[in-house]
Design a protein around this motif. Structure first.
Motif, PDB file in Angstrom:
ATOM      1  N   ILE A   1      35.952  98.147  43.576  1.00 28.66           N
ATOM      2  CA  ILE A   1      35.692  98.081  42.137  1.00 28.66           C
ATOM      3  C   ILE A   1      36.988  98.327  41.374  1.00 28.66           C
ATOM      4  O   ILE A   1      37.886  99.028  41.857  1.00 28.66           O
ATOM      5  CB  ILE A   1      34.620  99.121  41.728  1.00 28.66           C
ATOM      6  CG1 ILE A   1      34.188  98.928  40.274  1.00 28.66           C
ATOM      7  CG2 ILE A   1      35.099 100.540  41.991  1.00 28.66           C
ATOM      8  CD1 ILE A   1      33.012  99.804  39.866  1.00 28.66           C
TER       9      ILE A   1
ATOM     10  N   VAL B   1      33.005 103.009  44.139  1.00 29.31           N
ATOM     11  CA  VAL B   1      31.760 102.281  44.314  1.00 29.31           C
ATOM     12  C   VAL B   1      31.170 102.611  45.678  1.00 29.31           C
ATOM     13  O   VAL B   1      31.906 102.894  46.637  1.00 29.31           O
ATOM     14  CB  VAL B   1      31.987 100.757  44.187  1.00 29.31           C
ATOM     15  CG1 VAL B   1      32.898 100.240  45.300  1.00 29.31           C
ATOM     16  CG2 VAL B   1      30.672  99.982  44.165  1.00 29.31           C
TER      17      VAL B   1
ATOM     18  N   TRP C   1      28.223 102.967  41.032  1.00 24.59           N
ATOM     19  CA  TRP C   1      29.635 103.216  40.775  1.00 24.59           C
ATOM     20  C   TRP C   1      29.804 104.321  39.746  1.00 24.59           C
ATOM     21  O   TRP C   1      28.941 104.571  38.901  1.00 24.59           O
ATOM     22  CB  TRP C   1      30.368 101.952  40.339  1.00 24.59           C
ATOM     23  CG  TRP C   1      29.855 101.267  39.106  1.00 24.59           C
ATOM     24  CD1 TRP C   1      30.271 101.426  37.826  1.00 24.59           C
ATOM     25  CD2 TRP C   1      28.828 100.267  39.057  1.00 24.59           C
ATOM     26  NE1 TRP C   1      29.580 100.611  36.983  1.00 24.59           N
ATOM     27  CE2 TRP C   1      28.685  99.880  37.706  1.00 24.59           C
ATOM     28  CE3 TRP C   1      28.012  99.666  40.017  1.00 24.59           C
ATOM     29  CZ2 TRP C   1      27.762  98.919  37.287  1.00 24.59           C
ATOM     30  CZ3 TRP C   1      27.101  98.702  39.613  1.00 24.59           C
ATOM     31  CH2 TRP C   1      26.982  98.339  38.265  1.00 24.59           C
TER      32      TRP C   1
ATOM     33  N   ILE D   1      32.893  94.487  40.060  1.00 24.17           N
ATOM     34  CA  ILE D   1      32.556  94.727  41.458  1.00 24.17           C
ATOM     35  C   ILE D   1      33.065  93.530  42.243  1.00 24.17           C
ATOM     36  O   ILE D   1      32.719  92.381  41.952  1.00 24.17           O
ATOM     37  CB  ILE D   1      31.041  94.874  41.653  1.00 24.17           C
ATOM     38  CG1 ILE D   1      30.468  95.974  40.758  1.00 24.17           C
ATOM     39  CG2 ILE D   1      30.719  95.129  43.127  1.00 24.17           C
ATOM     40  CD1 ILE D   1      30.819  97.365  41.177  1.00 24.17           C
TER      41      ILE D   1
END
Length: 617
Positions: A596, A532, A547, A558
């Motif tokens: 992430i 990310v 991402w 996230i």
């Protein structure tokens, strides 16, 4: 010979290990997991009776751990306009209680508190209303504690009140506010005068605690994903004392949006002064099935673990059509308050002990690891109602993870089915069935309002085994029915490719479901770890996120926070999302860190390396 072969090898039911029991002799479930939205018997509304709009709803929850003597605490759930409350000994099985007396009208956003064997209860009002008490809330026994709390100036309230008792000083307080004009208020109450306002002049007994500041606090902005310039609302006050500090919590920016969350101000005394917590919001769930978790309360269970309740939005029949959620919460080593909403609408365990050392991280001990198995997987219905061309009520709507889309059966009769094909065999651990009120005319949750169904599984789509049967339980309205599938007697899960809902009964003309959600684990591998990037905008309330997508992922979380080891916030996205998003929930002047993870039916990837957004200017 062929019949014998089929009996020995072709019929999975004949050779399957029996299921371990998950109910007591009285029919109550003994399962120790739950799934948001909470599985309670939400009552049918009467607010829109004259408009002939019918729907179940529940909002503005307060769960109180009420302890009498040396006995373990028992839990009481109070919710807006329900005609009563719920009682539970385990946070799983909730029994609806009808009080022996009730206020002049039903309660909106009630305040509740347990102190020294007595439960206190007070309703939202702009008029004069009493405080009630009960020493037998499990029996619905209420008494007047005082007859009239004195009237405050016009439009001040107390609406959305919260009662607080400071055990260290034995002083009492009330907090309240529900407005996009006024602040949250607080006042000391005089116990010697039956909890009326302290001092001689009620009009001067209260003072402002704080106002919203959406120009500095991105998450306080109104609208879906904080995109509406309309002035936001603050509401749902609650006070928690931890480690000598006072955490005054509040809901914002509006109940009808996915970003409805809870924040907190922190002070050294019950009436402040308070400082805004830079890590706000503390409870935030903008993505997934049950979005939004604002306006609730924070309570301790019998093992010393914190939980935070809140409100999630449906809003199809009426703007205020809502449900209740409950998420694990706590305070980290730096006394930072958090609420863990990661996989917040997947099955979670209830505590049977105090959770382990936090070490700066929000605990994931409660997450079962059971993944959603049927996101946008094929679903076949036995029938579908023929509707106007503008209505889409087909079976696939129950697997799109959107509570505002739904299936309607051709008729509300026993034997109607929904069958989802998982594509391959999976271990089936739980099922959630969320009912929707499609064009009903029910305005009272009487004895005819209950839900019954069966859950069946199959490996081949031909031979079926019943793995759950609600006809064997006491009749109850499971609006958001959650059923944990028992293990085999050999300790292994039920393994199947097909899962079927078989209808038995629900009240009203139509059978409608907006979520048929199957949980468990696939037999493959979790996805690879994505990456990310986060770029802070000139307007520091916003950051642009992008991402990478990884093969086999169903979705992504996230995660972000104010330090690399404090990634307490989560925004869940599905794999079919574009892979870029403008996050508008940040606080001005606060640095942020992001990571992430990807997930699928088999599990969750490792967390990516943590990255920082651009330096705060």
């Amino acid at each position: 010979m062929r019949s014998l072969f089929f009996l020995l090898f072709g019929c999975s039911t004949a050779l399957a290990q029996p299921l371990a029991p998950l109910t007591t002799p009285t029919g109550e479930r003994t399962a120790q997991t739950y799934c948001n939205p909470m599985d309670i018997s939400y009552r049918y509304n009467f607010e829109q009776l004259n408009e002939r709009i019918s729907y179940r709803s529940g909002a503005d929850p307060v769960i109180i751990n009420h302890k009498k003597g040396n006995n373990p605490g028992e839990y009481y759930l109070f919710v807006t306009i329900q005609g009563g409350w719920w009682h539970s000994k385990d946070l799983v099985n909730w029994r609806y209680v009808v009080p022996d007396k009730w206020p002049m009208e039903d309660m909106c956003a009630p305040a509740a508190l347990s102190v020294r064997d007595t439960l206190y209860l007070f309703q939202s009002t702009f008029e004069q209303r009493p405080i009630f008490i009960s020493t037998e809330p499990e029996k619905g026994k209420l008494k007047f504690y005082n007859r009239w709390l004195p009237r405050l100036p016009k439009d001040i309230g107390p609406w959305d009140p919260a009662l607080f008792h400071d055990p260290d000083t034995d002083k009492w307080y009330m907090y309240w506010g529900s407005s996009n004009v006024y602040p949250l208020f607080g006042a000391e109450l005089d116990k010697s005068r039956n909890l009326t306002y302290a001092g001689n002049n009620p009009a001067e007994a209260y003072k402002a605690m704080f106002w919203l500041d959406p120009y500095k606090h991105g998450w306080e902005r109104f609208g879906p994903n904080h995109s509406d310039p309309f002035k936001p609302f603050t509401e749902g006050a609650w006070m928690t004392k931890h480690n000598g500090k006072y955490y005054l919590q509040y809901g914002a920016p509006g109940t009808e949006y996915n970003v409805y969350g809870n924040g907190t101000y922190v002070g050294k005394s019950p009436l402040g002064p308070f400082e805004y917590a830079p890590y706000n919001p503390v409870a935030y769930k903008p993505g997934g099935y049950a979005t939004g978790c604002g306006h609730g309360n924070t309570f301790l269970d019998n093992f010393g673990n914190y939980w935070n309740t809140g409100t999630t939005w449906i809003g199809v029949n009426w703007g205020m059509e809502r449900r209740i959620v409950m998420n694990p919460a706590g305070f980290d080593k730096d006394d930072q308050m958090y609420v863990n909403t990661r996989f917040g609408d997947f099955p979670h365990r209830l505590a049977d002990k105090k959770w382990g050392s936090l070490q700066g991280q929000a605990p994931d001990e409660s997450f079962t690891g059971w993944m959603l198995l049927n996101y946008k997987k094929p679903v076949r219905a036995s029938s579908t109602l023929a509707t106007a061309p503008t209505d889409t009520v087909t079976a696939d709507r129950v697997a799109d993870e959107n509570p505002r889309t739904f299936w309607v059966a051709g008729q509300n009769r026993p034997g109607e089915t929904l069958t989802t094909d998982l594509g391959s065999e999976h271990d089936i651990r739980a099922v959630q069935v969320n009912y929707f009120d499609y064009k009903l005319a029910i305005f009272d949750s009487d004895s005819t309002v209950y839900t019954q169904f069966k859950i069946l599984t199959s490996t081949d789509g031909k031979t079926w085994e019943t793995v759950a049967d609600l006809t064997k339980e006491p009749k109850k309205d499971h609006t958001c029915a959650y059923v944990e599938i028992p293990l085999r007697t050999n300790g292994k899960p039920v393994r199947a490719r097909y899962v079927r809902y078989e209808h038995v009964y629900t009240a009203g003309k139509h059978l409608s479901i907006n979520g048929f959600r199957v949980f468990g684990n696939g037999l493959g591998k979790a996805p690879a770890t994505p990456t990310v990037t986060a770029k802070r905008q000139k307007d520091e309330r916003n950051a642009d996120l992008t991402w990478t997508k990884v093969p086999g992922a169903v979705g992504y979380n996230i995660r972000w926070g104010i330090a690399p080891d404090k990634l307490y916030q989560t925004y869940q996205f599905w794999h079919d999302h574009p892979g870029a998003f403008e996050l508008r929930a940040l606080n001005v002047g606060v640095p942020y860190y992001f990571a992430i993870e990807a997930f699928n039916e088999n599990g969750v990837s490792t967390l990516s390396p943590v990255v920082s957004s651009d330096s705060v200017r």
